[in-house]
Write an enzyme that holds these catalytic residues in place. Structure first.
Site, PDB file in Angstrom:
ATOM      1  N   GLU A 170       9.402   6.877   3.350  1.00 23.45           N
ATOM      2  CA  GLU A 170      10.242   5.692   3.472  1.00 23.45           C
ATOM      3  C   GLU A 170      11.685   5.879   3.017  1.00 23.45           C
ATOM      4  O   GLU A 170      12.076   5.487   1.916  1.00 23.45           O
ATOM      5  CB  GLU A 170       9.619   4.514   2.716  1.00 23.45           C
ATOM      6  N   GLU A 358       0.503   4.132   6.202  1.00 20.81           N
ATOM      7  CA  GLU A 358       0.214   3.032   5.286  1.00 20.81           C
ATOM      8  C   GLU A 358       0.096   1.743   6.079  1.00 20.81           C
ATOM      9  O   GLU A 358       0.888   1.491   6.985  1.00 20.81           O
ATOM     10  CB  GLU A 358       1.331   2.802   4.243  1.00 20.81           C
TER      11      GLU A 358
HETATM   12  C1  GBH Z   1       5.321   0.892   0.688  1.00 20.06           C
HETATM   13  O1  GBH Z   1       6.583   0.313   0.881  1.00 20.06           O
HETATM   14  C2  GBH Z   1       5.376   2.045  -0.271  1.00 20.06           C
HETATM   15  O2  GBH Z   1       5.378   3.283   0.399  1.00 20.06           O
HETATM   16  C3  GBH Z   1       4.284   2.024  -1.306  1.00 20.06           C
HETATM   17  O3  GBH Z   1       4.599   2.924  -2.330  1.00 20.06           O
HETATM   18  C4  GBH Z   1       4.118   0.602  -1.798  1.00 20.06           C
HETATM   19  O4  GBH Z   1       3.240   0.518  -2.873  1.00 20.06           O
HETATM   20  C5  GBH Z   1       3.600  -0.222  -0.655  1.00 20.06           C
HETATM   21  O5  GBH Z   1       4.446  -0.130   0.443  1.00 20.06           O
HETATM   22  C6  GBH Z   1       3.435  -1.696  -0.959  1.00 20.06           C
HETATM   23  O6  GBH Z   1       4.663  -2.291  -1.242  1.00 20.06           O
HETATM   24  O7  GBH Z   1      13.555  -5.389  -1.786  1.00 20.06           O
HETATM   25  O8  GBH Z   1      13.293  -7.656  -0.964  1.00 20.06           O
HETATM   26  O9  GBH Z   1      14.175  -5.901   0.480  1.00 20.06           O
HETATM   27  C7  GBH Z   1       6.536  -0.867   1.626  1.00 20.06           C
HETATM   28  C8  GBH Z   1       7.830  -1.247   2.225  1.00 20.06           C
HETATM   29  C9  GBH Z   1       9.910  -2.245   1.971  1.00 20.06           C
HETATM   30  C10 GBH Z   1       8.078  -3.183   0.836  1.00 20.06           C
HETATM   31  C11 GBH Z   1      10.836  -2.973   1.051  1.00 20.06           C
HETATM   32  C12 GBH Z   1       8.976  -3.908  -0.117  1.00 20.06           C
HETATM   33  C13 GBH Z   1      11.117  -4.727  -0.517  1.00 20.06           C
HETATM   34  C14 GBH Z   1      11.684  -5.986  -0.018  1.00 20.06           C
HETATM   35  N1  GBH Z   1       8.666  -1.975   1.315  1.00 20.06           N
HETATM   36  N2  GBH Z   1      10.245  -4.166   0.500  1.00 20.06           N
HETATM   37  S1  GBH Z   1      13.302  -6.243  -0.598  1.00 20.06           S
END
Ligand code: GBH
Length: 452
Positions: A170, A358
């Site tokens: 990511e 994922e």
């Molecule tokens: C994944 O990211 C990760 O790879 C993993 O480690 C994590 O535990 C899992 O998902 C669950 O979250 O900061 O308000 O813009 C997921 C993608 C994109 C989810 C950014 C959280 C934050 C929103 N992520 N998002 S914000």
């Protein structure tokens, strides 16, 4: 090699790879053991105010010691693959230099245990825990080269037993969220000129990493990455909206996956950034565009897109306040994204092979009187998403496997232990793991290879 087709409207192709995923800092704990070096996430989680409740990954699921239990959980599920990440700072405590034998030993034990259980290890080389000793972190171009050295070392060492390597997890999260919005480590809010440079160092690290894996791993090793591109659902399933959603995928990921799959930055991105565009050296774009053996995408949610009359050709529709979400506020329930995401990525870039590295959700789990979590909402989420993935497989898109995030409850970054994604419950006082209803459901899906 010819990919099998599902034999009916509910089945998955035979040989479809079911798995579960985790990441080092989220599960391992043992942060000071066997010479592990300090990381950006150790520093961030120990900085007051950065993580919910002041939670840290100091102990987490204690998988550094309890990994045999993790392997037993996977075996009981019947899955044939486990995606985990290597903690760079266990291998190179200072980010570079001489490898730490005790750190390597841990991953040897894990990999050997998985193979003995008939489970294929799928290894992510960087899932955000960056050695703190690397000066400037991702602001520094040298970090990309340090990553490549580490990636080559690890792939060289494991490729006699590991076939699938993912360079990074990511890009958007460890660049934008770490250095632009600051919600993740190192928690900075830098101007766009620097953010674009950091993004460039991220994709460059991936490209250099691909080259390093190929240079050090044995023949037949497969290399890709696990990215979370912004993906979109066509507002209506009609030619115009479908085309608009695809256009949006290409444009909205211009600084990340599009650059990697096309080996170039789109003019629209460079023009939009103007004087803030990244500084690119001669060979960079060729490295960034290194051909991949497979592509993995993490898929959670996605907005709808409609075709509009604008020069760009699309409008991203905002989620609405009443739209259903899971426990994490960002996790809008959009099962169709798993079909449209696979379709857009396949049609745009024709990956040889595609994995969902994922998918999963947080839920407000409660432990019932009998000690079990009956997470019917997580089951519903998974069943709906996987149904749309099955459509993609049925229509012949090259989706070869799926990994649930996550095998077990773990340290959910800035949310600490307040948002839990596991299909196994973890008692963080005792370390005990217990299958939730969703684990029972997944075991059945894996066994039958079919939606029921
Ligand atoms: C994944 O990211 C990760 O790879 C993993 O480690 C994590 O535990 C899992 O998902 C669950 O979250 O900061 O308000 O813009 C997921 C993608 C994109 C989810 C950014 C959280 C934050 C929103 N992520 N998002 S914000």
């Amino acid at each position: 090699s010819a990919r099998a087709m599902p034999k009916d409207a509910l089945s998955f192709p035979s040989g479809f790879l079911w798995g579960c995923a985790t990441a080092s800092y989220q599960i391992e704990g043992a942060v000071k053991e066997d010479g592990r070096g300090l990381t950006n996430w150790d520093v961030f989680s120990h900085t007051p105010g950065k993580v919910a409740n002041g939670d840290t990954g100091d102990v987490a699921c204690d998988s550094y010691h309890r990994y045999p239990e993790d392997i037993a959980l996977l075996k009981a599920l019947g899955v044939k693959a486990y995606r985990f990440s290597v903690a760079w700072s266990r291998i190179f405590p200072e980010g570079r230099g001489r490898p730490n034998a005790k750190g390597i030993d841990y991953y040897d034990r894990l990999v050997d245990g998985l193979i003995a259980a008939g489970i294929a290890p799928h290894v992510t080389l960087f899932h955000w825990d960056l050695p703190h000793a690397l000066p400037g972190g991702w602001q520094n171009r040298d970090t990309a080269y340090a990553f490549a050295d580490y990636a080559g070392t690890m792939a060289g060492h494991l490729s006699d037993r590991v076939r699938h390597f993912m360079t990074v997890n990511e890009l958007r999260c460890f660049t934008d969220l770490g250095y632009m919005t600051g919600g993740k480590a190192p928690g900075l809010k830098l101007p766009m000129r620097q953010v674009n440079q950091i993004r460039h160092h991220g994709v460059l690290a991936h490209g250099l990493g691909v080259q390093a894996v190929r240079a050090h791993a044995r023949a037949g090793t497969l290399v890709g990455l696990a990215d979370n591109p912004a993906l979109f659902v066509p507002a209506i399933e009609s030619a115009g909206h479908i085309e608009a959603a695809k256009k949006a995928v290409r444009a909205e990921n211009a600084m990340f996956l599009t650059a990697i799959m096309e080996g170039t930055y789109l003019d629209s991105y460079l023009t939009a950034q103007g004087r803030d565009a990244p500084l690119v050296k001669d060979r960079d774009m060729a490295l960034i565009g290194s051909p991949l053996d497979f592509l993995s995408i993490n898929v959670y949610t996605g907005n709808s897109v409609r075709a509009d009359g604008s020069p760009k050709g699309y409008e991203i529709l905002a989620h609405r306040p009443q739209s259903p979400r899971m426990s994490s506020p960002w996790l809008y329930v959009t099962p169709e994204i798993l079909y449209w995401g696979i379709r857009a990525v396949s049609e745009l870039w024709r990956p040889k092979s595609l994995f969902i590295s994922e998918n999963g959700c947080s839920a407000d789990d409660v432990v019932a009187a009998d000690g079990k979590v009956y997470d019917a909402d997580r089951v519903m989420y998974l069943r709906n998403y996987i149904t749309h993935m099955q459509r993609a497989a049925r229509e012949g898109y090259p989706v070869d496997g799926y990994f649930i995030w996550s095998l077990m409850d773990n340290f959910e970054w800035e949310d600490g232990y307040t948002k839990l994604f596991g299909i196994h419950h973890v008692d963080f006082r005792t370390g005990k793991r217990t299958p939730k209803l969703s684990a029972d459901w997944y075991r059945e899906l894996v066994r039958t290879n079919r939606l029921v």
